[in-house]
Write an enzyme that holds these catalytic residues in place. Structure first.
Site, mmCIF file in Angstrom:
data_model
loop_
_atom_site.group_PDB
_atom_site.id
_atom_site.type_symbol
_atom_site.label_atom_id
_atom_site.label_comp_id
_atom_site.label_asym_id
_atom_site.label_seq_id
_atom_site.Cartn_x
_atom_site.Cartn_y
_atom_site.Cartn_z
ATOM 1 N N ARG A 1 6.392 6.950 5.909
ATOM 2 C CA ARG A 1 5.752 6.228 7.011
ATOM 3 C C ARG A 1 6.608 5.082 7.553
ATOM 4 O O ARG A 1 6.138 4.270 8.333
ATOM 5 C CB ARG A 1 4.391 5.696 6.539
ATOM 6 N N PHE B 1 2.515 3.201 -9.697
ATOM 7 C CA PHE B 1 3.042 1.914 -10.148
ATOM 8 C C PHE B 1 3.602 1.049 -9.015
ATOM 9 O O PHE B 1 4.050 1.562 -7.992
ATOM 10 C CB PHE B 1 4.133 2.143 -11.201
ATOM 11 N N THR C 1 3.991 7.608 -6.673
ATOM 12 C CA THR C 1 3.742 7.028 -7.991
ATOM 13 C C THR C 1 2.735 5.897 -7.812
ATOM 14 O O THR C 1 2.780 5.174 -6.819
ATOM 15 C CB THR C 1 5.023 6.431 -8.613
ATOM 16 N N MET D 1 5.734 1.705 12.436
ATOM 17 C CA MET D 1 5.760 0.557 13.345
ATOM 18 C C MET D 1 6.944 -0.333 12.987
ATOM 19 O O MET D 1 7.355 -0.390 11.825
ATOM 20 C CB MET D 1 4.440 -0.211 13.303
ATOM 21 N N HIS E 1 -6.974 -4.018 7.460
ATOM 22 C CA HIS E 1 -7.174 -3.748 8.889
ATOM 23 C C HIS E 1 -7.858 -4.922 9.592
ATOM 24 O O HIS E 1 -7.748 -5.071 10.804
ATOM 25 C CB HIS E 1 -8.008 -2.475 9.075
ATOM 26 N N ASP F 1 0.832 -1.201 0.000
ATOM 27 C CA ASP F 1 0.000 0.000 0.000
ATOM 28 C C ASP F 1 0.870 1.257 0.000
ATOM 29 O O ASP F 1 0.557 2.243 -0.664
ATOM 30 C CB ASP F 1 -0.916 -0.012 1.217
ATOM 31 N N HIS F 2 1.974 1.200 0.732
ATOM 32 C CA HIS F 2 2.871 2.358 0.825
ATOM 33 C C HIS F 2 3.739 2.515 -0.420
ATOM 34 O O HIS F 2 4.460 3.496 -0.554
ATOM 35 C CB HIS F 2 3.725 2.258 2.088
ATOM 36 N N SER G 1 8.658 2.232 -4.952
ATOM 37 C CA SER G 1 8.881 3.651 -4.608
ATOM 38 C C SER G 1 9.012 3.841 -3.100
ATOM 39 O O SER G 1 9.603 4.823 -2.650
ATOM 40 C CB SER G 1 7.753 4.532 -5.164
#
Length: 745
Positions: free
Chosen positions: A405, A336, A334, A409, A502, A260-261, A340
């Site tokens: 981010r 894609f 980005t 964690m 989640h 996701d990041h 990244s």
């Protein structure tokens, strides 16, 4: 996910020249000023003349509103920056401020967001001024001429975001920003651009305000459900009833967050107070842009004061494209699948992440600490570092990575660290094969391989376990070739749908020793005690115990009466906020903030039946009790928030989402694959021999090559979760053979 899939950006308080769309902030400002001067040079009607009829607006009023908007926005940004700097220096930053420090737009994102803020605040001011002149209801953008809308676009700076984009004739590697991947439309999939909408936005006022904004305004004839009430009544369950997933490891959850990041990040406003009135969203429950607090329902199990609220900030707006009227949000990354999160989505950050002191093509590593002789991520050099405040005596700062981010964690930090090490391992091996390659070539070739690894692990190992075999065949058939008519942008709805992760979160971080036994001290740390705790990676045994925990612990199973644990529903960021957040409720509020249509609109989009009655909804969910609860809250299936409806559906066979989320996630990943010119299987990206070598890679082997771990998951790392049954020695796993990367000298 954990705060996985939960947005958070660190604010860089000293902003130098920023790049956005290839233009520095200074260049963009000059262009904006030039546009404004050109406008001012044309004859304008006299100041302040009231329009004779609805529909005639003085251009002078448009310009004065823009100038006022710029002053308000600049003032709010400046005050925010100076306030948090002062509080962090003095050590008096509140937990809430500490968290918000992570969620700011930075560099080129900040430039793009500021232009959009200018535009939206100017429209808001203009509407207020015209409301005092006209008594009839109106939408401000409907009464402005195309020329006046153009004035706003130019004077805000929005009109200049894509000026001067030219693509090279030959390119062997991706750009860092994603620009020029699609040669016909160079900005598709590039960072700091708006999300694509697969369905038109649904706002309360038709263009900007979210449903639930104005008391008494109904949606499809029914009152808008309170997000916190839905969370209390439907998501909540006693943690001791949690069902471990017998066929998914916690690494399945963790890869979802990391992925996701790689794909999307929607920043929150740099200003934390109302632009127009100055009301502070962090401390006040007043609802004024950008504050959209979650109201507390009666008899809340935790928050007894009904006048209180859970703070919420609307996502940053994007500069509009052709349609200036309807609010959209910005993706700072980005689109894609390009790793990244390792390399960055903006040039200045990408350069910052590299070791430029030699010609070895390496990423920079930590100069102060190692992990049993292995590299750690470098520390960020923030003037005021919020990670220092999570353990004042440890004095360990936040880490620096391609996505801001990375310190959120320790499990996420561990994955970032793993890929950093793999890049440097590859660059070193490529150097020994090709001594003549310079640092740039080594960096780009290693980056290209790491990007391919992320694609392979995602599409071969991860997505089939999300979607299940039937949906996998339907939405992700065998790859054919690149198609430049496929739009690879992340859809606004995907940012909410992919938060399905989640439901997989366990309430603890697990740490295991080399015999896969609980590692003392702190073998099970409550999730609420690990957020932003970079010190735990440095001082509590490095990444190996955490990676073992991810491999040998089951994920949580999503069941219709066990949707999300209280650790993220009641205690999210409890240590760093004035009030614990409720992540499921935030997901629902966020979908309204983004103007996302409801459950049935997306069922229709996916070609699925749309239930209208309790009975029909009970049939779709195969659960009449749950259907009744949802109808009690929402009144109609049309109004069910996309996340709530999506995670309520029964899971597809051998998958971990229901039919609706399978459609949205599957459709998005098909577009990300087929619309990527640098997809690893596309002809000409790698040679046939290189593709054959890459097909052998696996996440367990990457762990073997870059850690002290010698026993890892066999078969699919996302499925195996029982030690020793599902584990093998590293020596049994094939290593990546780089022979086909050797160039004839």
């Amino acid at each position: 996910m954990g705060v996985p899939f939960f947005s958070s950006l660190r604010c860089m308080v000293d902003l130098g020249p920023c790049w956005a769309g290839g233009l520095t902030a200074e260049m963009k400002l000059l262009l904006a000023l030039a546009g404004l001067l050109a406008i001012l040079a044309t004859p304008q009607p006299s100041e302040g003349a009231a329009p004779a009829v609805l529909g005639e607006v003085d251009t002078s009023l448009v310009l004065s509103s823009m100038e006022e908007a710029k002053q308000l926005v600049d003032k709010a940004y400046k005050e925010r920056r100076e306030s948090i700097k002062q509080r962090l220096r003095s050590g008096s930053a509140s937990p809430m401020e500490l968290l918000s420090y992570f969620k700011q737009p930075v560099a080129a994102t900040r430039t793009a967001v500021r232009a959009a803020d200018y535009l939206h605040v100017a429209l808001d001011l203009l509407e207020r001024k015209l409301r005092s002149l006209w008594r009839r209801p109106f939408n401000v953008t409907d009464v402005l001429t195309p020329a006046q809308l153009n004035v706003l676009s130019k004077s805000s700076g929005c009109a200049y975001q894509d000026v001067g984009v030219t693509c090279p004739e030959q390119d062997k590697y991706r750009t860092i920003t994603g620009m020029c991947n699609n040669r016909r439309s160079p900005t598709l999939g590039a960072s700091n651009r708006a999300f694509v909408r697969w369905l038109p936005a649904e706002y309360e006022d038709g263009f900007s305000l979210p449903y639930g904004w104005t008391p008494g305004v109904k949606r499809n004839g029914f009152p808008v459900a309170l997000a916190r009430a839905v969370s209390n009544e439907i998501v909540r369950f006693p943690t001791d009833q949690l069902t471990p997933d017998q066929e998914r490891s916690l690494m399945f959850m963790q890869w979802g967050q990391l992925l996701d990041h790689d794909l999307d990040f929607t920043p929150e406003p740099a200003a934390r107070a109302s632009f127009v009135t100055g009301v502070n969203c962090e401390t006040s429950c007043v609802q004024q842009p950008p504050c959209f607090p979650l109201k507390i329902p009666p008899n809340d199990p935790r928050i007894k004061n009904q006048a209180d609220c859970i703070p919420f900030f609307r996502s940053c707006p994007a500069c509009p494209g052709s349609n200036i009227t309807i609010r959209n949000q910005i993706n700072a990354l980005t689109s894609f699948v390009d790793a990244s999160m390792v390399y960055g989505s903006e040039e200045p950050l990408a350069r910052n992440l590299r070791n430029m002191s030699n010609q070895l093509g390496l990423l920079a590593v930590n100069q102060r600490f190692q992990d049993n002789g292995r590299a750690l991520l470098p520390f960020d050099n923030l003037h005021d570092d919020p990670c220092l405040l999570t353990n004042r005596s440890a004095r360990i700062p936040c880490f620096l990575a391609g996505d801001t981010r990375s310190s959120e964690m320790p499990e996420l930090t561990s994955m970032h660290t793993l890929l950093l090490r793999e890049h440097n391992r590859l660059a070193t091996e490529l150097k020994s094969l090709n001594p003549r390659w310079d640092g740039e070539r080594l960096y780009q070739e290693a980056r290209k391989i790491v990007g391919a690894m992320v694609q392979i692990i995602t599409y071969r190992d991860y997505l089939p376990l999300v979607l299940g075999p039937t949906a996998m065949r339907k939405y992700l058939p065998t790859y054919r070739s690149y198609n430049d008519s496929v739009d690879p942008r992340i859809a606004n709805v995907f940012t909410n749908a992919f938060r399905y992760g989640h439901t997989l979160i366990q309430p603890f971080m697990f740490r295991l020793d080399n015999r896969y036994q609980p590692m003392e001290p702190n073998p099970r740390v409550p999730l609420s005690r690990v957020f932003f705790a970079s010190w735990r990676v440095v001082l509590e045994g490095g990444i190996d115990p955490i990676l073992r925990g991810l491999m040998a612990t089951p994920a949580k199973l999503n069941r219709q009466n066990q949707i999300a644990v209280d650790e993220i529903r009641e205690r999210l960021f409890e240590q760093v906020m004035r009030i614990g957040l409720d992540l499921p409720a935030l997901n629902m509020q966020r979908s309204r903030d983004h103007g996302l249509p409801g459950y049935n609109a997306w069922r229709r989009f996916c070609g699925l039946p749309q239930p209208e009655t309790v009975g029909q909804l009970g049939t779709v969910l195969r659960n009449l009790k749950l259907a009744r609860k949802l109808m009690e809250q929402y009144g109609t299936p049309n109004n069910i928030d996309i996340w709530m409806g999506g995670v309520s559906e029964p899971l597809k066979r051998k998958g971990r989402v229901g039919p609706l989320l399978a459609c949205i996630i599957g459709t998005q990943f098909r577009k990300l694959r087929d619309g990527d010119r640098f997809w690893w299987e596309n002809e000409g990206v790698f040679s046939m021999q290189q593709r054959q070598a890459l097909a052998q890679i696996s996440l367990p082997r990457i762990i073997c090559d870059n850690t002290g771990i010698t026993t890892v998951s066999k078969n699919n790392i996302f499925m195996s979760n029982s030690y020793p049954r599902d584990f093998v020695n590293c020596s049994t796993l094939p290593a990546l053979n780089l022979a086909s990367w050797r160039e004839a000298s």
